[in-house]
Enzyme design. Structure first.
Site, PDB file in Angstrom:
ATOM      1  N   ARG B  27       0.680  -1.152   0.137  1.00 60.92           N
ATOM      2  CA  ARG B  27      -0.122   0.013   0.074  1.00 60.92           C
ATOM      3  C   ARG B  27       0.971   1.381   0.126  1.00 60.92           C
ATOM      4  O   ARG B  27       0.649   2.184  -0.829  1.00 60.92           O
ATOM      5  CB  ARG B  27      -1.205  -0.023   1.181  1.00 60.92           C
ATOM      6  CG  ARG B  27      -2.001  -0.855   0.782  1.00 60.92           C
ATOM      7  CD  ARG B  27      -3.055  -1.048   1.857  1.00 60.92           C
ATOM      8  NE  ARG B  27      -2.586  -1.502   3.297  1.00 60.92           N
ATOM      9  CZ  ARG B  27      -3.078  -1.394   4.321  1.00 60.92           C
ATOM     10  NH1 ARG B  27      -4.395  -0.873   4.506  1.00 60.92           N
ATOM     11  NH2 ARG B  27      -2.529  -1.633   5.484  1.00 60.92           N
ATOM     12  N   ASN B  45      -6.545  -2.653   1.707  1.00 58.18           N
ATOM     13  CA  ASN B  45      -6.270  -4.158   1.632  1.00 58.18           C
ATOM     14  C   ASN B  45      -7.950  -4.613   1.715  1.00 58.18           C
ATOM     15  O   ASN B  45      -8.598  -4.473   2.734  1.00 58.18           O
ATOM     16  CB  ASN B  45      -5.518  -4.685   2.944  1.00 58.18           C
ATOM     17  CG  ASN B  45      -4.177  -4.600   2.637  1.00 58.18           C
ATOM     18  OD1 ASN B  45      -3.699  -4.662   1.672  1.00 58.18           O
ATOM     19  ND2 ASN B  45      -3.438  -4.600   3.756  1.00 58.18           N
TER      20      ASN B  45
END
Ligand SMILES: [Fe+3]
Ligand SMILES: [Mg+2]
Ligand SMILES: [Zn+2]
Ligand SMILES: [Zn+2]
Lengths: 329, 767
Positions: B27, B45
């Protein structure tokens, strides 16, 4: 067919073929003898067939086994055995003197056990259709009032007691059958247990479970009890009474003494607070001199038997399936 | 560097990235990439992977999509990038969203050794994490062992109870920081604490705990140390008394201990390490590397008695580094903290209880380990990895399958158990579980299986087992089937399928050499020297070692001298009293009757037992204290004699007869030929007979691809020699490289055989 080892395969035959075929609540209990009520009396009723080779072995013969096997099955319901029936199946050509010796052993064993052979039968089969002599015995005995001995009564917290040294009969038989000597001669422990049981019931009428660990040994009997009662059983390895010769023979042959047959031993399961008294009674009897607490029933792992090893690990002891095959890679 | 965009050419896309993309800094990478390209949007996520929405200029979005895979962080493995168009909604910010739960699948990263950036801070007195035992970042640290659920976020880890201090929180929230969204981060102010406890003493903390640990190790004590995947037992590896004490307490026999060396230089002093071994030792997975031991090192003989190799690893957590930061021990024995036969201990409470008879003191901390994960063990053979135990650093990384499978659980074997979950084209082989004899191992199996089901989302529709009637793994499967089918796969077929699957092999039949110690055969015999013509669907037993008696089942395995004598009987050779095996077998009269009367004997075609027999005949090892000891010691002597000619097996139809090999071994022994030479000739004989057999198959227009599996191929000398000889003869050789050849790799093969989704054509063929 490999269903003779007394292990999981014979258990499966019984459970899947025989019990459904004769289905009734008495059989479903899968005990060594059935307790029935007849004319107001509680009777234990049992039958067993004997196909042992060799016919004679150190400590006994098929004649002794035929009496003691059925006597013990009755005693394991808490009954005082009274009458036996006896059926002989003889292979044509078997020596008369052999049959004579067996009959004599059988008579002596009945006298020792305090039972009467009340009825009998003999059949002869063609040469090659039998192993010399097969014997079937059935027996009945009276169960005392208030006695309720069933595998289902094993409960968490109960104590597991063995009446003496483990594995002697199986090793004695193997040693004569195969001509293997493991040092000192091993003599079968074949004996009638009804006297011991009577003494135990005098002290402890509320015995929960009794079992004679014959074919398949202590491991098989305890697995049956654990499954029937839905409890776990935990044995302590160092408390298992195993004669040195049996231990040596087993370690040589790659066997576990817990799976070896006994013919004059019983397993008793009893409430913890009655264990000391019971053990004292057992030790006072000649057939219980080496009696020992070998484990306990636990709420953990229901249906499973385990052994605590000397190093503190917990080994699973399951029902043997056919022969013991190696698993080490 | 903002890219000016014209509203008209603006586009928005939702991009789903699946693969091993969580817990690997994905990320933050997405965030940085989006900012670099001037894109707005969000990233989250989810349990099906990382989902990104980006909006901006068309070419920038295209470039972003392409670079998601191309520039992914080092630990990420991108499996699929799926992009769908969305309506443009405007905005300039790019945000990292809290994870969203939902259906789907993501791949969890294994645990990773401390990275160099972290190590630099760790060594810098000016850094706020100077000597911090729990230093980690997005690129390193615990993953698999601390994840309690998905998606991977701090609340779903065992770090959930540690609140970040303001400084850590700042790093966690700063997209420019290496610790941006690194879930396990902490510092001395807010993280877990080291604690040293010993019976009857006040607990000591942090630096004081470390000082105490050093004192204890120095004094020859045994210390339980909490690692990534469980507790280790540590002691000074150069202190014979300490190592001997540990050996006794663990009831360990002669089984080798692994050691941890302070650094690469120290490791080089202990063993001959080639480039490949160095690469493996220092890579982020940090396995135990089995390497040839140098003579005359500081290692106490008791570390690995009689063993030619030593298992070495390098520190992989900051705490390990701290154990070496004082003058003193530069090599520690570091062995799994467990009782013999039990699974590795993970909780502090359990450690204090169960390790009480083993350890003198405990160096633990309050970051819980959620699942156990033992150290991996790897050998290098011809520059290719040969995994012996595939655990930490490797599990739970999936293996890509050449064919789709139904959602399934393969329960593996009973010794060195691992299990395998599969679905579609993924197979997740579990970390090492242990030997299923033990109640606590059975329980560890159940917990690990539950955990892996949670992480993978696989809900097995079918269970797969070995065919051995007494395997507890099989009994477990039968009692937990709940109506699902339970399918048995023959042991050696599973071995061969395992190596085919890890090579993603999807060709036709191969010539499978499945050489191991024990596997239940379809005829009820103990197989282990098998040549199979096999594919995933089935196998034909082309040929095998001829049967000999295995006296006393497991007792025969533990006493190679009995196996030697049994092989002599089978080969029609006398028990010559001059042979070391005959001398060693004090129970030979008993054994003679046992073999004659066939009491408690099983017929076996085991190659492992033939190695045992030859090892004992050559005088190397007559009784074993750990698995394959006789073969390992024979190999250790044989490697020093390259170029020996092999003995010759008699090859008949459907039968490989070792009789002439045994006759030649006996001749050599009586002629005084060195054990190492005999060992070398025997290894070469096995390699030669493999080529002869493979050529026989090929001549009958059979396949020319060969697959090698089974525990016997953990033998480096044999694996190398047979691969070389087979390749030289023009065969393509598939050898174990990702999954152990031992029963620890069995489950993958079981899965590939029994759960494969059959092609339509074959379905009709089967009816
Ligand atoms: Fe195997
Ligand atoms: Mg009976
Ligand atoms: Zn790092
Ligand atoms: Zn902090």
């Amino acid at each position: 067919m490999g269903h003779g080892g007394g292990g999981q395969m014979s258990a499966e035959l019984i459970e899947h073929l025989f019990v459904p075929a004769f289905s009734n609540p008495l059989l479903a209990g899968l005990t060594d003898s059935a307790v029935v009520t007849l004319g107001g009396a509680h009777l234990a009723f049992s039958t067993d067939s004997f196909v042992v080779q060799p016919l004679f072995f150190p400590g006994g013969s098929i004649g002794d086994l035929a009496v003691n096997g059925t006597v013990n099955d009755l005693a394991m319901s808490g009954a005082q055995p009274a009458y036996l029936s006896c059926g002989f199946i003889l292979e044509e050509g078997v020596e008369l003197s052999v049959v004579g010796r067996i009959a004599k052993d059988l008579g002596t064993a009945a006298e020792l056990a305090g039972v009467i052979v009340a009825t009998g039968d003999t059949k002869v089969v063609d040469t090659g259709h039998g192993d010399g002599v097969y014997i079937n015995t059935a027996g009945i005995g009276l169960v005392r009032d208030g006695v309720d001995i069933r595998p289902q009564r094993a409960a968490a917290g109960d104590v597991v007691i063995i009446s003496g040294m483990i594995g002697v009969h199986g090793i004695a038989i193997m040693s004569v059958r195969e001509g293997i000597s493991f040092g000192t001669e091993v003599v079968s422990d074949c004996a009638p247990l009804n006297g011991l049981v009577a003494a135990m019931l005098d002290t402890t009428p509320d015995l929960h479970v009794l079992r004679d660990p014959t074919r398949g040994g202590v491991a098989t009997s305890l697995n049956e009890i654990a499954k029937a009662a839905g409890v776990g059983i935990e044995l302590t390895e160092r408390n298992l009474p195993i004669p040195e010769t049996v231990a040596n023979a087993c370690s040589f042959l790659g066997l576990d003494p817990l799976y070896v047959a006994n013919e004059g031993k019983l397993l008793a399961i009893v409430a913890r607070d009655q264990a000391d008294e019971l053990l004292a009674t057992m030790r006072a009897h000649p057939l219980g001199a080496d009696a020992a607490v070998i484990g306990e029933c636990v709420p953990d792992h229901p249906g499973m038997v385990v052994t605590k090893t000397a190093f503190g690990a917990t080994r699973v002891v399951d029902t043997p399936i056919g022969e013991q095959l190696p698993r080490i890679c | 560097m903002g890219v000016t965009t014209d509203q008209v050419s603006r586009i928005r896309a939702r991009i789903t990235v699946s693969g091993a993309v969580q817990g690997v800094g994905f990320r933050p990478f997405v965030y940085a990439l989006a900012r670099e390209l001037g894109l707005s949007g969000q990233v989250a996520n989810t349990s099906s992977g990382v989902v990104v929405e980006v909006e901006g200029a068309g070419p920038a979005v295209a470039s972003f999509t392409a670079r998601l895979d191309a520039d992914a962080p080092p630990l990420a493995v991108v499996d699929r990038v799926l992009s769908t168009a969305l309506p443009v909604i405007g905005g300039t910010a790019f945000v990292i969203r809290d994870s969203a739960t939902g259906p789907g699948r993501t791949l969890v990263s294994p645990d990773v050794a401390t990275c160099n950036d972290c190590l630099a801070e760790f060594a810098d007195p000016g850094d706020r994490r100077y000597r911090h035992p729990f230093i980690t970042c997005t690129n390193c640290g615990p993953r698999f062992t601390i994840i309690t659920g998905l998606p991977y976020d701090r609340p779903a880890t065992t770090m959930a109870s540690f609140d970040l201090c303001p400084e850590c929180a700042h790093e966690y929230a700063d997209p420019a920081d290496r610790r941006f969204h690194a879930q396990p981060i902490a510092c001395p102010n807010c993280g877990p604490r080291l604690e040293l406890t010993a019976p009857g003493e006040e607990p000591r903390y942090d630096e004081d705990a470390l000082a105490g640990a050093h004192e204890l190790l120095e004094a020859g004590s045994i210390l339980a140390v909490k690692g990534l995947g469980g507790f280790h037992l540590a002691c000074d590896a150069s202190d014979p008394a300490a190592v001997e004490t540990l050996r006794k307490r663990k009831d360990r026999g002669d089984k080798p201990f692994a050691v941890m060396a302070a650094d690469l230089d120290t490791a080089r002093r202990l063993a001959y390490l080639d480039e490949d071994e160095v690469r493996l030792l220092t890579d982020h997975r940090r396995p135990i590397v089995l390497a040839r031991r140098r003579p005359g090192t500081c290692l106490a003989e008791q570390v690995a008695p009689g063993n030619p190799d030593v298992g070495i690893m390098l520190p992989y957590t900051p705490l390990h580094r701290l154990l070496f930061d004082q003058p003193g021990a530069c090599v520690l024995v570091l062995t799994s903290g467990n009782l013999s036969g039990e699974p590795i201990v993970t909780s502090d409470e359990e450690a204090r209880d169960r390790l009480a008879p083993l350890a003198d003191a405990w160096l633990g901390h309050d970051r819980p380990i959620h699942v156990p994960c033992d150290d991996s063990v790897v050998r290098m053979v011809d520059g290719i990895e040969l995994p012996i135990r595939r655990s930490r650093g490797y599990a739970p990384f999936p293996i890509a399958l050449p064919l789709p499978v139904r959602p399934a659980l393969a329960v593996g074997g009973d010794l060195k158990n691992t299990f395998c979950l599969g679905d579609d084209r993924y197979a997740w082989l579990s970390a090492h579980v242990g030997d299923m004899d033990d109640l606590s191992t059975l329980r560890a199996f159940e917990r690990a299986e539950q955990h892996l089901e949670e992480l993978t989302g696989v809900r097995p529709e079918v269970l797969v087992t070995d065919k051995h009637p007494s395997y507890r793994s099989r009994q477990w499967a039968e009692s937990h089937a709940e109506g699902r089918p339970v399918v048995g796969v023959q042991h050696h077929h599973a071995h061969i399928a395992s190596v085919l699957a890890e090579h993603a092999y999807d060709g036709g039949r191969v010539i499978g050499f499945a050489f191991d110690g024990t596997g239940y055969g379809d005829d009820g015999a103990v197989w282990g020297g098998e040549v199979l013509l096999a594919d995933y669907e089935g196998f034909e037993r082309y040929t095998h070692l001829s049967y000999v008696q295995l006296p006393g089942g497991d007792a025969g395995v533990l006493n190679p001298c009995r196996m030697a004598l049994s092989h002599l009987v089978a080969a029609g050779l006398p028990w010559d009293a001059r042979l070391p095996a005959v001398k060693a077998c004090t129970e030979q009269e008993l054994l003679r009757v046992q073999l004659e009367r066939d009491v408690a004997c099983a017929p076996t075609s085991s190659m492992g037992r033939l190695f045992d027999a030859v090892s004992s005949l050559a005088g190397v090892c007559h009784r074993v204290g750990y698995e394959a000891q006789a073969a390992i010691e024979l190999e250790g002597l044989a490697v020093d004699h390259p170029g020996e000619h092999g003995y010759e097996f008699a090859v008949g139809a459907g039968m490989i007869d070792p009789e002439p090999v045994l006759a030649a071994v006996v001749r050599d022994v009586l002629d005084g030929v060195a054990a190492g030479v005999i060992g070398a000739r025997f290894h070469q004989a096995v390699a030669d007979v493999m080529v002869t057999t493979a050529e026989q198959v090929r001549a009958a227009s059979g396949p020319d691809t060969v697959a090698l599996s089974g525990g016997v191929f953990a033998n480096r000398l044999l694996l190398s020699a047979s691969t070389r000889a087979l390749s030289a003869a023009g065969f393509e050789v598939l050898r174990p490289r990702r999954v152990p050849p031992t029963d620890a790799g069995l489950a993958l093969g079981q899965l590939a055989v029994a759960a494969r989704v059959p092609a339509r054509k074959e379905q009709t063929a089967c009816v």
